[in-house]
Design a protein around this motif. Structure first.
Motif, PDB file in Angstrom:
ATOM      1  N   GLU A  61       0.832  -1.195   0.000  1.00  0.00           N
ATOM      2  CA  GLU A  61       0.000   0.000   0.000  1.00  0.00           C
ATOM      3  C   GLU A  61       0.870   1.250   0.000  1.00  0.00           C
ATOM      4  O   GLU A  61       1.756   1.399   0.844  1.00  0.00           O
ATOM      5  N   PRO A 111       0.430   5.326  -0.059  1.00  0.00           N
ATOM      6  CA  PRO A 111      -0.378   6.555  -0.058  1.00  0.00           C
ATOM      7  C   PRO A 111       0.382   7.734  -0.659  1.00  0.00           C
ATOM      8  O   PRO A 111       1.597   7.842  -0.522  1.00  0.00           O
ATOM      9  N   ASN A 148      -5.669  13.497  -2.518  1.00  0.00           N
ATOM     10  CA  ASN A 148      -4.719  12.410  -2.256  1.00  0.00           C
ATOM     11  C   ASN A 148      -5.206  11.161  -2.956  1.00  0.00           C
ATOM     12  O   ASN A 148      -6.334  11.090  -3.436  1.00  0.00           O
ATOM     13  N   THR A 157      -4.243   6.581  -3.030  1.00  0.00           N
ATOM     14  CA  THR A 157      -3.442   5.460  -2.529  1.00  0.00           C
ATOM     15  C   THR A 157      -3.465   4.335  -3.546  1.00  0.00           C
ATOM     16  O   THR A 157      -4.540   3.889  -3.954  1.00  0.00           O
ATOM     17  N   THR A 174      -2.678   0.470  -4.212  1.00  0.00           N
ATOM     18  CA  THR A 174      -2.491  -0.767  -3.475  1.00  0.00           C
ATOM     19  C   THR A 174      -2.344  -1.919  -4.449  1.00  0.00           C
ATOM     20  O   THR A 174      -3.188  -2.105  -5.332  1.00  0.00           O
ATOM     21  N   ARG A 180       2.924  -1.325   4.287  1.00  0.00           N
ATOM     22  CA  ARG A 180       3.063   0.099   3.979  1.00  0.00           C
ATOM     23  C   ARG A 180       4.497   0.519   4.284  1.00  0.00           C
ATOM     24  O   ARG A 180       4.857   0.753   5.431  1.00  0.00           O
ATOM     25  N   THR A 196      -6.297  11.380   4.909  1.00  0.00           N
ATOM     26  CA  THR A 196      -5.493  10.198   4.600  1.00  0.00           C
ATOM     27  C   THR A 196      -4.236  10.234   5.445  1.00  0.00           C
ATOM     28  O   THR A 196      -3.523  11.232   5.469  1.00  0.00           O
ATOM     29  N   THR A 210      -0.500   9.403   6.235  1.00  0.00           N
ATOM     30  CA  THR A 210       0.717   9.067   5.508  1.00  0.00           C
ATOM     31  C   THR A 210       1.828   8.819   6.491  1.00  0.00           C
ATOM     32  O   THR A 210       1.800   9.254   7.636  1.00  0.00           O
TER      33      THR A 210
END
Length: 813
Positions: free
Chosen positions: A489, A491, A611, A613, A615, A631, A687, A689
């Motif tokens: 993942e 971001p 933003n 992300t 994945t 992550r 989100t 980060t």
């Protein structure tokens, strides 16, 4: 002389050691394994062979620590009344474990201390891993039909009308199922749950295959899914496609020995709790859930299963079928003619579902069938003047009017029932892999087909191609289940970056965000084979339907995540929406991935990227140890760099089927009006980060995007000069006209004395601009400008001719 003799002797010894040992069918063979390759290893092997009463055969090929021994058959003796044991293996075990108690010479003791194990050699048959061809077919569809009737005893009067099972007009344009039936593979032992508007379990064509224990009515909360309303026939039709009994009524089902359950949810309002319960209902007994429904296919709805519904899907794939996972099959949707895209449907773009689109009897794309990068496969349904023949509501009622992607999903579910009847141990992800590996590309003249680094082909209209029953069943027989799933993942914080306007001109300015994936990240996540990719996006925009998005891989493979939807005028933007693609299946993920975001159609509607992300989901490396890092400790902060890129007409909205094809609306799950206790009407998206230092990301330079007329900067300069000239000429014209009017009125031919006008007070000329429409052949000359000359690309066209015409009509009105 002595040197040459020694060298010759060494060569002869090496040749002898590498000689292939020919197997004698009257002997049983074993291998002795020594962990270390030492000078005396072969001598020790001979000692062990003698101790076991076996014949020493020699080393195994080029392997320095394996040696073959053999004994005469039979090689099995009875140890007890119910147990048989190999005497050589028993002798090895005894002498290895009790060596201290046996009288041995020093040389024998050393040999037994060196050997590690003995393995009995068993004869095995290996299968060729070539591309699985279509099962041999007879010279015509009519012969195939007659052969199936005769060999399988099919007497159903409607079997001749089931062209999707045996196409008599165009041989091969069917699901290729009769060759599977002849093997005795008919779906026995599998249960398919039909989540729909009920199921006529009293129908002669279904009652013998109805599974009451797996059925329930969530609309009326009674045990049996009895059709009640006048239009409660959809679920019965779908059930007939899958498991209509082989008898003298209507036609036959694809898996005519499978069972079907009815789970009634579409005949009224239900809560998320009821829907969640339905998605998991009796999921140990119900193996496959066929779902021919979803949010409205109107080109403006954007709805996903959240909260308890999202948890229901996860619960199903984790715990259904004893942990192997429920197989969820969803229809892409019938909104193609409305400009809809199945990536705006949270059921069809889920990694937990198999999304199935439609093709017609000519292996072409019907205009109603939605396209998207989440579509895995297609199979047969209505279009081109033909529909699906199946069971209808009523004791012996049949219909030849079933169609839409509503019919494609149960056709796929029936094929999957055949697969699970052969391999009930397969997981939900195994089924997806089998779809990717065995789907057959169709309509190869369609320009959206692109060859992938995996060697396969993908098309947003057709996915990986059409399902072939024989191919997928044959592949399933030898399929090795994939390892458990892992993910990576990443971001990206965009700091509310403006999305550039892309409403005019050939060269567009997309917002670009680049994510760098390194080998270390992939290794830390334990990711060995890529499957799905999701892009979870947060965008503020005044008109959601103007947004287009493309995800480009390091290998220049492009997935069309979002297309323009002319009917979507929502000002709500996009909030935490997961766009999904299966186009990058088994692609090497290492390198720079670029998200292109375009703002099309309406210049006065603007937006900002907050933003997103990315994945990556896939198979975990079987050799991975420890806890995976999902992550990584990096931060991909990116902003728009003002680069340009070419936009082409959208292939996903282009249809190869006449607009005369009409598909019934896909059933919609009806939700009651809900209330919320939230006190604030504002929407806030956050989100999290990683608090790590920023990792540099790769962006295209401005000079990489050069149009045929020069650089983007040159065009801007030229535009500035043009505006200045037009303003000057226009000002002069207005002044001249005013002077003439004044002189005419006063009849005075004296030159007027006018004050000099400053730029702030000077009249501005009003100019109308006309832009020539780009021809398709002109558009094909250019691609995203980040591709160097000579590199191949599969850039997704983003705006179709149909959409442009519709937009022009709106402007004219």
């Amino acid at each position: 002389m002595h040197f040459y003799f020694t060298a010759t002797l060494i060569c002869l010894v090496w040749v002898a050691s590498a000689t292939i040992i020919k197997r004698d069918p009257s002997r049983q063979y074993y291998t002795l394994h020594f962990p270390l390759d030492e000078a005396a290893t072969q001598h020790h092997a001979k000692k062990i062979a003698a101790s076991l009463g076996t014949r020493y055969e020699g080393p195994v090929g080029e392997l320095k620590t394996y040696f073959m021994v053999s004994s005469e058959l039979p090689g099995v003796v009875k140890r007890s009344s119910d147990q048989q044991v190999d005497p050589v293996l028993a002798a090895f075990e005894q002498q290895k474990e009790n060596g201290a108690l046996l009288k041995r010479s020093a040389d024998d003791s050393v040999a037994w201390s060196k050997v590690q194990r003995i393995d009995k050699q068993i004869l095995k048959r290996r299968s060729k891993r070539a591309v699985i061809p279509r099962a041999p077919i007879l010279s015509s569809g009519k012969l195939v039909l007659e052969d199936a009737k005769a060999s399988l005893g099919i007497k159903d009067p409607g079997f001749t009308n089931q062209w999707h099972l045996v196409n008599q007009e165009t041989t091969g344009n069917d699901i290729n199922v009769t060759s599977v039936w002849k093997q005795g593979v008919t779906g026995k032992g599998t249960v398919v749950a039909i989540l729909d508007d009920g199921l006529d379990y009293d129908s002669k064509d279904l009652k013998d295959n109805f599974y009451a224990e797996g059925s329930y009515d969530f609309n009326d909360h009674v045990d049996l899914p009895t059709p009640v309303l006048w239009n409660d026939y959809h679920g019965t039709r779908c059930a007939g496609q899958i498991a209509a009994v082989k008898n003298d009524a209507c036609g036959v089902g694809i898996a005519y020995d499978a069972k079907v359950s009815g789970i009634r949810i579409l005949s009224g309002e239900i809560t998320d709790v009821d829907e969640a319960a339905a998605l998991n209902y009796k999921y140990q007994e119900n193996h496959i859930f066929s779902c021919s429904w979803g949010p409205p296919d109107d080109g403006r709805t954007m709805e996903a299963p959240n909260g308890i519904l999202a948890d229901a899907f996860i619960n199903g794939i984790e715990n259904g079928r004893g942990g192997k996972g429920t197989v969820y099959v969803f229809a892409t949707g019938n909104g193609g003619d409305a400009g809809d895209n199945c990536n705006f449907d949270g059921y069809t773009n889920s990694i937990y579902t198999i999304t199935v689109g439609a093709i017609d009897h000519a292996d072409r794309h019907p205009s109603y069938s939605e396209s998207c990068s989440a579509q895995l496969v297609v199979t047969y349904s209505s279009g081109g003047g033909k529909s699906i023949y199946t069971t209808n509501h009523g004791n012996e009622e049949c219909t030849d009017m079933h169609g839409g992607t509503s019919a494609a999903a149960p056709n796929a579910a029936g094929i999957f029932a055949l697969v699970l009847s052969v391999r009930p141990d397969l997981t939900w992800r195994d089924m997806q892999h089998l779809c990717v590996q065995t789907a057959l590309p169709v309509d190869l003249k369609d320009k959206d087909w692109k060859q992938l680094p995996s060697g396969r082909m993908y098309n947003h209209k057709y996915g990986y191609g059409k399902l072939d029953s024989w191919a997928i069943v044959e592949a399933a027989k030898e399929f090795k289940s994939v390892n458990k799933q892992t993910y990576l993942e990443l971001p990206v914080e965009m700091n509310k970056t403006a999305i550039p306007d892309s409403t005019s001109g050939k060269h567009k300015k997309p917002l670009q965000s680049v994510v760098q994936i390194t080998e270390a990240m992939v290794a830390a996540a334990g990711l060995s084979r890529l499957e799905h990719i999701t892009a979870t996006v947060n965008i503020e925009h005044q008109r959601r339907g103007d947004i287009q998005m493309v995800l480009a891989s390091p290998n220049k493979v492009e997935s069309e995540l979002a297309t323009v939807r002319l009917g979507d005028s929502s000002p709500d933007g996009i909030h935490n929406w997961k766009f999904m693609t299966v186009k990058h299946w088994e692609e090497n993920p290492i390198g720079n991935w670029t998200l292109f975001v375009y703002d099309e159609i309406n210049a006065d509607s603007t937006g900002y990227m907050l933003n997103w992300t990315m994945t990556l989901f896939g198979e975990m490396d079987p050799g991975f140890e420890g806890e995976p890092i999902h992550r990584p400790d990096v931060n991909h902060d990116t902003t728009n760099d003002g680069t340009t890129s070419v936009i082409k007409p959208s292939s996903s909205a282009t249809s190869t089927q006449s607009k005369e094809t009409h598909a019934p609306a896909r059933p919609t799950r009806v939700k009651p009006v809900t209330t919320t206790t939230a006190s604030s009407t504002s929407k806030t998206v956050t989100t999290t980060t990683s608090p790590a230092s920023t990792t540099p990301t790769s962006h295209m330079d401005d000079d990489e995007a050069v149009s045929p007329g020069g650089s983007a900067a040159d065009k801007d300069d030229n535009s500035d000069h043009s505006v200045f000239i037009y303003a000057f000429v226009g000002t002069a014209a207005i002044l001249g006209l005013a002077t003439a009017m004044y002189l005419h009125k006063r009849k005075d031919w004296r030159a007027p004395s006018l004050p000099r006008q400053t730029p702030s007070t000077a009249p501005i000329a009003s100019m109308d601009y006309e832009f020539d429409e780009l021809k398709p052949e002109e558009e094909d000359e250019d691609d995203h400008d980040d591709y160097e000359e000579g590199e191949s690309s599969d850039a997704r066209p983003l705006l179709s001719q149909q959409q442009q015409d519709q937009h022009q009509q709106q402007q004219d009105r």
